[in-house]
Design an enzyme around this catalytic site. Structure first.
Site, PDB file in Angstrom:
ATOM      1  N   TYR A  85      10.589 -10.002   3.067  1.00 16.50           N
ATOM      2  CA  TYR A  85      11.502  -9.011   2.496  1.00 16.50           C
ATOM      3  C   TYR A  85      11.722  -9.277   0.998  1.00 16.50           C
ATOM      4  O   TYR A  85      11.668  -8.349   0.183  1.00 16.50           O
ATOM      5  CB  TYR A  85      12.838  -9.013   3.253  1.00 16.50           C
ATOM      6  CG  TYR A  85      13.655  -7.755   3.049  1.00 16.50           C
ATOM      7  CD1 TYR A  85      13.716  -6.767   4.033  1.00 16.50           C
ATOM      8  CD2 TYR A  85      14.361  -7.534   1.866  1.00 16.50           C
ATOM      9  CE1 TYR A  85      14.455  -5.610   3.846  1.00 16.50           C
ATOM     10  CE2 TYR A  85      15.099  -6.377   1.667  1.00 16.50           C
ATOM     11  CZ  TYR A  85      15.149  -5.424   2.666  1.00 16.50           C
ATOM     12  OH  TYR A  85      15.881  -4.271   2.480  1.00 16.50           O
ATOM     13  N   HIS A 125      21.669  -9.195  -3.872  1.00 14.13           N
ATOM     14  CA  HIS A 125      22.001  -9.399  -2.456  1.00 14.13           C
ATOM     15  C   HIS A 125      21.225 -10.598  -1.928  1.00 14.13           C
ATOM     16  O   HIS A 125      20.004 -10.654  -2.054  1.00 14.13           O
ATOM     17  CB  HIS A 125      21.609  -8.167  -1.628  1.00 14.13           C
ATOM     18  CG  HIS A 125      22.537  -7.003  -1.802  1.00 14.13           C
ATOM     19  ND1 HIS A 125      22.569  -5.945  -0.936  1.00 14.13           N
ATOM     20  CD2 HIS A 125      23.477  -6.754  -2.743  1.00 14.13           C
ATOM     21  CE1 HIS A 125      23.487  -5.085  -1.341  1.00 14.13           C
ATOM     22  NE2 HIS A 125      24.047  -5.547  -2.437  1.00 14.13           N
ATOM     23  N   PRO A 154       9.437   3.262   4.715  1.00 16.39           N
ATOM     24  CA  PRO A 154      10.415   2.612   3.838  1.00 16.39           C
ATOM     25  C   PRO A 154      11.238   1.489   4.487  1.00 16.39           C
ATOM     26  O   PRO A 154      12.012   0.822   3.799  1.00 16.39           O
ATOM     27  CB  PRO A 154      11.326   3.763   3.401  1.00 16.39           C
ATOM     28  CG  PRO A 154      11.138   4.832   4.415  1.00 16.39           C
ATOM     29  CD  PRO A 154       9.760   4.674   4.952  1.00 16.39           C
TER      30      PRO A 154
HETATM   31  P1  FAD Z   1       5.668   8.389  -7.269  1.00 12.27           P
HETATM   32  O1  FAD Z   1       7.053   7.896  -7.408  1.00 12.27           O
HETATM   33  O2  FAD Z   1       5.365   9.342  -6.171  1.00 12.27           O
HETATM   34  O3  FAD Z   1       5.259   9.022  -8.661  1.00 12.27           O
HETATM   35  C1  FAD Z   1       4.080   9.783  -8.830  1.00 12.27           C
HETATM   36  C2  FAD Z   1       4.281  10.780  -9.944  1.00 12.27           C
HETATM   37  O4  FAD Z   1       3.065  11.501 -10.157  1.00 12.27           O
HETATM   38  C3  FAD Z   1       5.350  11.808  -9.600  1.00 12.27           C
HETATM   39  O5  FAD Z   1       6.290  11.891 -10.641  1.00 12.27           O
HETATM   40  C4  FAD Z   1       4.560  13.100  -9.406  1.00 12.27           C
HETATM   41  O6  FAD Z   1       5.306  14.243  -9.770  1.00 12.27           O
HETATM   42  C5  FAD Z   1       3.372  12.873 -10.332  1.00 12.27           C
HETATM   43  N1  FAD Z   1       2.190  13.675  -9.960  1.00 12.27           N
HETATM   44  C6  FAD Z   1       1.743  14.009  -8.726  1.00 12.27           C
HETATM   45  N2  FAD Z   1       0.649  14.780  -8.800  1.00 12.27           N
HETATM   46  C7  FAD Z   1       0.378  14.941 -10.119  1.00 12.27           C
HETATM   47  C8  FAD Z   1      -0.624  15.627 -10.833  1.00 12.27           C
HETATM   48  N3  FAD Z   1      -1.577  16.332 -10.194  1.00 12.27           N
HETATM   49  N4  FAD Z   1      -0.587  15.599 -12.185  1.00 12.27           N
HETATM   50  C9  FAD Z   1       0.355  14.900 -12.840  1.00 12.27           C
HETATM   51  N5  FAD Z   1       1.347  14.202 -12.209  1.00 12.27           N
HETATM   52  C10 FAD Z   1       1.348  14.238 -10.866  1.00 12.27           C
HETATM   53  N6  FAD Z   1      10.281   1.429  -2.073  1.00 12.27           N
HETATM   54  C11 FAD Z   1      10.842   0.220  -2.313  1.00 12.27           C
HETATM   55  O7  FAD Z   1      10.170  -0.657  -2.876  1.00 12.27           O
HETATM   56  N7  FAD Z   1      12.127  -0.082  -1.939  1.00 12.27           N
HETATM   57  C12 FAD Z   1      12.910   0.836  -1.297  1.00 12.27           C
HETATM   58  O8  FAD Z   1      14.085   0.561  -1.026  1.00 12.27           O
HETATM   59  C13 FAD Z   1      12.320   2.119  -0.984  1.00 12.27           C
HETATM   60  N8  FAD Z   1      13.039   3.077  -0.350  1.00 12.27           N
HETATM   61  C14 FAD Z   1      12.522   4.339  -0.194  1.00 12.27           C
HETATM   62  C15 FAD Z   1      13.297   5.312   0.416  1.00 12.27           C
HETATM   63  C16 FAD Z   1      12.786   6.580   0.586  1.00 12.27           C
HETATM   64  C17 FAD Z   1      13.636   7.614   1.276  1.00 12.27           C
HETATM   65  C18 FAD Z   1      11.483   6.911   0.124  1.00 12.27           C
HETATM   66  C19 FAD Z   1      10.928   8.302   0.288  1.00 12.27           C
HETATM   67  C20 FAD Z   1      10.702   5.947  -0.482  1.00 12.27           C
HETATM   68  C21 FAD Z   1      11.205   4.657  -0.647  1.00 12.27           C
HETATM   69  N9  FAD Z   1      10.440   3.653  -1.269  1.00 12.27           N
HETATM   70  C22 FAD Z   1      10.978   2.412  -1.434  1.00 12.27           C
HETATM   71  C23 FAD Z   1       9.091   3.952  -1.769  1.00 12.27           C
HETATM   72  C24 FAD Z   1       9.060   4.298  -3.267  1.00 12.27           C
HETATM   73  O9  FAD Z   1       9.987   5.329  -3.556  1.00 12.27           O
HETATM   74  C25 FAD Z   1       7.644   4.707  -3.680  1.00 12.27           C
HETATM   75  O10 FAD Z   1       6.738   3.747  -3.209  1.00 12.27           O
HETATM   76  C26 FAD Z   1       7.510   4.839  -5.226  1.00 12.27           C
HETATM   77  O11 FAD Z   1       8.079   6.052  -5.667  1.00 12.27           O
HETATM   78  C27 FAD Z   1       6.042   4.780  -5.679  1.00 12.27           C
HETATM   79  O12 FAD Z   1       5.956   5.021  -7.057  1.00 12.27           O
HETATM   80  P2  FAD Z   1       4.679   5.713  -7.714  1.00 12.27           P
HETATM   81  O13 FAD Z   1       4.939   5.766  -9.171  1.00 12.27           O
HETATM   82  O14 FAD Z   1       3.465   5.057  -7.197  1.00 12.27           O
HETATM   83  O15 FAD Z   1       4.643   7.183  -7.087  1.00 12.27           O
HETATM   84  C1  PHB Z   2      17.658   2.381  -0.058  1.00 12.30           C
HETATM   85  O1  PHB Z   2      17.334   3.525  -0.387  1.00 12.30           O
HETATM   86  O2  PHB Z   2      18.685   1.838  -0.503  1.00 12.30           O
HETATM   87  C2  PHB Z   2      16.804   1.649   0.916  1.00 12.30           C
HETATM   88  C3  PHB Z   2      15.672   2.265   1.430  1.00 12.30           C
HETATM   89  C4  PHB Z   2      14.884   1.570   2.346  1.00 12.30           C
HETATM   90  C5  PHB Z   2      15.242   0.280   2.726  1.00 12.30           C
HETATM   91  C6  PHB Z   2      16.362  -0.316   2.209  1.00 12.30           C
HETATM   92  C7  PHB Z   2      17.158   0.368   1.297  1.00 12.30           C
HETATM   93  O3  PHB Z   2      14.489  -0.372   3.640  1.00 12.30           O
END
Ligand code: FAD
Ligand code: PHB
Length: 408
Positions: free
Chosen positions: A389, A76, A297
């Site tokens: 962005y 995009h 987000p």
């Molecule tokens: P997580 O994905 O939370 O992974 C952590 C893992 O650790 C999980 O699998 C969990 O089960 C595990 N865990 C937890 N506790 C323990 C434990 N005690 N022992 C062992 N394992 C454990 N970000 C973007 O960049 N772009 C987007 O468009 C965007 N949109 C989003 C939309 C929504 C609705 C949401 C909720 C978030 C969005 N985000 C977005 C943010 C993004 O999803 C998170 O920042 C991302 O998941 C971070 O990854 P992580 O691996 O750090 O953590």
């Molecule tokens: C998506 O889930 O597609 C998403 C989430 C947060 C944004 C943009 C897209 O800001």
């Protein structure tokens, strides 16, 4: 206890951060074990992010896990901002010298990384219980846990806390050694996945009297939509008809655009928070991704920050194992916090500009509209949004950036 069990880096969490870190370390000849407390299905099916910065895309392609992303990811070159009944396009490519974002679901990223880990034959355990890091402030750290009902003790050189915001690693740091900065927002997002072809080929962020709405997508046949709601909104109070009526109202613009409707495949509510824990290190434990920081987000930054963290951490660990040099490990937190605070500011700004607050006065509303008017009429303001962005290249964290990124 069945010992000895040892690895170089013990990774807690198999989200995008933990899986990508394990993958990058493996490619550099560093051994790791990944411990995840949920099931494989849960980790893959959790619907979250969708927007990948060029740095994330480049990292996946350069390290051999971008084949499907290259085929199925949707590039995009801009987004739309809607308010006062009109839509305005912000041209990322034109404003940033050709940079763009890619739409590819977080669960697809996770699926690709799990596949790579399994194909490499490296250890990845799901449904691990009682995970407990210890000895981070000593030369002999480790992780206690239970696997298949058996207590285990994983000795390691370093621990990587990639266990998300609600994980165990950050809370295991003594309070006196961690400065925490936090803001909760008085609203959340109700998100849905719908079986409907996206009605626009770019994202639409809408500021409306009734509250914020976001149009996004996952594939040419799946639309992703969000509605601003209460942080503790009951999904049960939102039958499909109510969701579509609210979406139609909040996306109404003079050009007649409306999202396509279809079967709703998934609904969930997410709260919104800004959080930073400083530093991102405690002795021999390093925090990465949501374990260290959370952004609302609206700026699509969380997953991308997580990827930038582990890219930096993997380089630092690889340098340590190849030459004994600890300099990159010692500056890991400081370099990461610079990127994190930049993303915090941007995500907070996008969030406050686009959402409605119950306590907003008429003055607040007019000021918000004036900000949006300025944004879409000033090339400087649009450039500021666009460059934040699309994201700064990952290697700029190392001071090595060229300012240019490759295209998918
Ligand atoms: P997580 O994905 O939370 O992974 C952590 C893992 O650790 C999980 O699998 C969990 O089960 C595990 N865990 C937890 N506790 C323990 C434990 N005690 N022992 C062992 N394992 C454990 N970000 C973007 O960049 N772009 C987007 O468009 C965007 N949109 C989003 C939309 C929504 C609705 C949401 C909720 C978030 C969005 N985000 C977005 C943010 C993004 O999803 C998170 O920042 C991302 O998941 C971070 O990854 P992580 O691996 O750090 O953590
Ligand atoms: C998506 O889930 O597609 C998403 C989430 C947060 C944004 C943009 C897209 O800001």
């Amino acid at each position: 206890m069945s010992n000895p069990w040892r690895t170089q880096v013990g990774i807690v969490g198999a989200g995008p951060a933990g899986l990508m870190l394990g993958h990058l370390l493996h490619r550099q000849g560093v051994d790791s074990v990944i411990l995840e407390n949920r099931t494989r299905e849960y980790v893959i099916d959790r619907v979250r992010a969708g927007v990948l910065e060029q740095g994330t895309v480049d990292l996946m392609i350069a390290t051999g896990v971008g084949e499907r992303l290259r085929r199925e990811g949707m590039r995009h070159e801009g987004i739309h901002i809607a308010f006062n009944g009109r839509r305005h396009r912000i041209d990322f490519a034109g404003l940033t010298g050709g940079r763009a974002i890619t739409i590819y679901g977080q669960n697809e990223v996770v699926k690709d990384l799990i596949e790579a880990r399994v194909a490499a034959g490296r250890p990845l355990f799901f449904e691990v219980g009682d995970v407990e890091p210890y000895g981070m402030d000593t030369d002999a750290p480790g992780i206690l846990c239970t696997i298949d009902g058996e207590p285990r003790d994983l000795a390691c050189d370093f621990i990587a806390g990639c266990d998300g915001f609600h994980g165990i690693c950050r809370p295991s740091i003594p309070a006196t050694r961690l400065q925490q900065y936090e803001r909760e927002y008085p609203f959340g997002w109700l998100g849905i996945l719908a079986k409907a072809p996206p009605a626009c080929d770019e994202l639409i962020y809408s500021n409306h009297e009734r509250g914020f709405a976001l149009f996004s997508m996952r594939t040419p046949s799946i639309t992703r939509l969000y509605l601003q709601c209460a942080p503790d909104e009951d999904v049960g109070a939102w039958p499909d008809d109510r969701i579509w009526a609210e979406l139609r109202a909040r996306f109404e613009t003079s050009d007649g655009w409306q999202p396509n409707e279809g079967e709703i495949l998934q609904k969930s509510v997410t709260g919104m928070r800004s959080f930073v824990g400083e530093p991102m290190r405690y002795g021999r434990m390093f925090l990465a991704g949501d374990a260290a920081h959370i952004v609302p987000p609206t700026g699509a930054k969380g997953l991308n920050l997580a990827m930038a963290d582990v890219s930096r951490l993997a380089s630092a660990l690889a340098a340590y194992y190849s030459s004994g040099a600890a300099e990159l490990l010692d500056t890991y937190s400081e370099r990461g916090l610079r990127r994190t605070w930049r993303a915090q500011r941007f995500s907070w700004w996008m969030t406050t500009m686009l959402h409605r607050l119950e306590q907003d006065t008429a003055f607040d509303r007019r000021r918000q509209l004036a900000e949006l008017e300025y944004l879409v009429s000033s090339r400087a303001a649009m450039t500021s949004l666009a460059e934040n962005y699309v994201g700064i290249p990952f290697d700029e964290d190392l001071g090595l950036g060229t300012g240019k990124t490759r295209r998918v």
